[in-house]
Write an enzyme that holds these catalytic residues in place. Sequence first.
Site, PDB file in Angstrom:
ATOM      1  N   GLU A 139      33.582  43.325  40.681  1.00 35.62           N
ATOM      2  CA  GLU A 139      34.472  42.025  40.492  1.00 35.62           C
ATOM      3  C   GLU A 139      33.604  41.088  39.526  1.00 35.62           C
ATOM      4  O   GLU A 139      34.275  40.429  38.788  1.00 35.62           O
ATOM      5  CB  GLU A 139      34.702  41.379  41.692  1.00 35.62           C
ATOM      6  N   HIS A 142      34.284  42.193  36.149  1.00 36.04           N
ATOM      7  CA  HIS A 142      35.583  41.382  35.606  1.00 36.04           C
ATOM      8  C   HIS A 142      35.276  40.111  34.994  1.00 36.04           C
ATOM      9  O   HIS A 142      35.668  39.722  34.194  1.00 36.04           O
ATOM     10  CB  HIS A 142      36.434  41.447  36.725  1.00 36.04           C
ATOM     11  N   GLU A 189      39.661  48.496  34.703  1.00 31.09           N
ATOM     12  CA  GLU A 189      38.937  48.781  36.072  1.00 31.09           C
ATOM     13  C   GLU A 189      37.886  49.990  35.755  1.00 31.09           C
ATOM     14  O   GLU A 189      36.887  49.882  36.537  1.00 31.09           O
ATOM     15  CB  GLU A 189      40.198  49.433  36.678  1.00 31.09           C
TER      16      GLU A 189
END
Length: 365
Positions: A139, A142, A189
């Site tokens: 995360e 990201h 992803e």
Amino acid sequence: MTEASHERVPDRNRRRFPGISSRAYEHPADRSALVALRKLSGFDTVFKALSGLLPERSLRLLFLSDSVRVSDQQFAHLHTMLLDACDILDLEKVPAMYVQQNPQPNAMCIGLDEPIIVVSTGLVELLDEEEMRAVVGHEVGHALSGHSVYRTILLFLTGLALKVAWIPLGNVAIMAIVTALREWFRKSELSADRAGLLVGQDLEASMRGLMKIAGGNHLHEMNVDAFLAQAEEYEAGGDLRDSVLKIMNVLPRSHPFTTVRAAELRKWARSRDYQRLMDGHYPRRDEDKDTSVTDSIKESASHYADTVRTSKDPLMGLVRDIAGGAGDLGGRLREKFTGAANGGSTGGGSGAGGAGGGSTPSGNS
């Protein structure tokens, strides 16, 4: 104790990557799209203007009011992991992180102005410390790449498509954009999985975490090699009908299938690029402005060409045959669609050619 007073160092000896650019770990298709977007004049201004239309403020208030914010007083072990991940990837501003009650194992990074990381209780309860560390690193990856902006827009457009479904052609136009965003996001992803490995620096933990997401907390019943073999079987098996079904299965998804993620991550972890990165040779973010869009697109095109060349998928085999000028195209089509051998076929490339990494797996209909 305030966040600033925390000593932001890993709890064991992990390599740090000062000034690392997200280009170091981004999947080629993800990287080329991001490089192009970052080069667009006024891009940031346009998306900031969109923040008034998107439900971002509402989402922030929702998580603040109905989830648990991670800190040194709440979910302290996750807070330490978050600081650790930001330290390793040299992300200066630590994103807000929330734990949301949801039995489904899930995590996301959203937000236009500032990224927010949200993890579900199902995920926290499912994973051990090292597996969870990889997820937190995923995360944070990201956030470093700026994926949260596009994820927020994807959520908004998906909701908008449902609202305008009754308008002729209106839904078609929006869903075309949503489909393209989902294809990009599936590649993002894979990028974030790589970031998770850079943070955790434990490939086995990353593999375990993906297996648990697929099959639950039954590690004694699962095997990494057998799990990865599923990705091989999924890609190579069947005929053209199965290839079409694979495409139809993956189109609505924002994430690649889990076995494919595992296979792609292991492939990257064994690559020369990963070893060079771990040795300290990686692009810095202060060089991002000098990155060539053309070079990034060429790299992405080269990746896809290599995927076609090495893939065992029947559809990719047909593409190779056509590109190679296969003589009996009708016979090839019959063979690919029915799985039956075509006695009159000539030597050209076959659908089972080359060893290849995964592209999409799991969930057959």
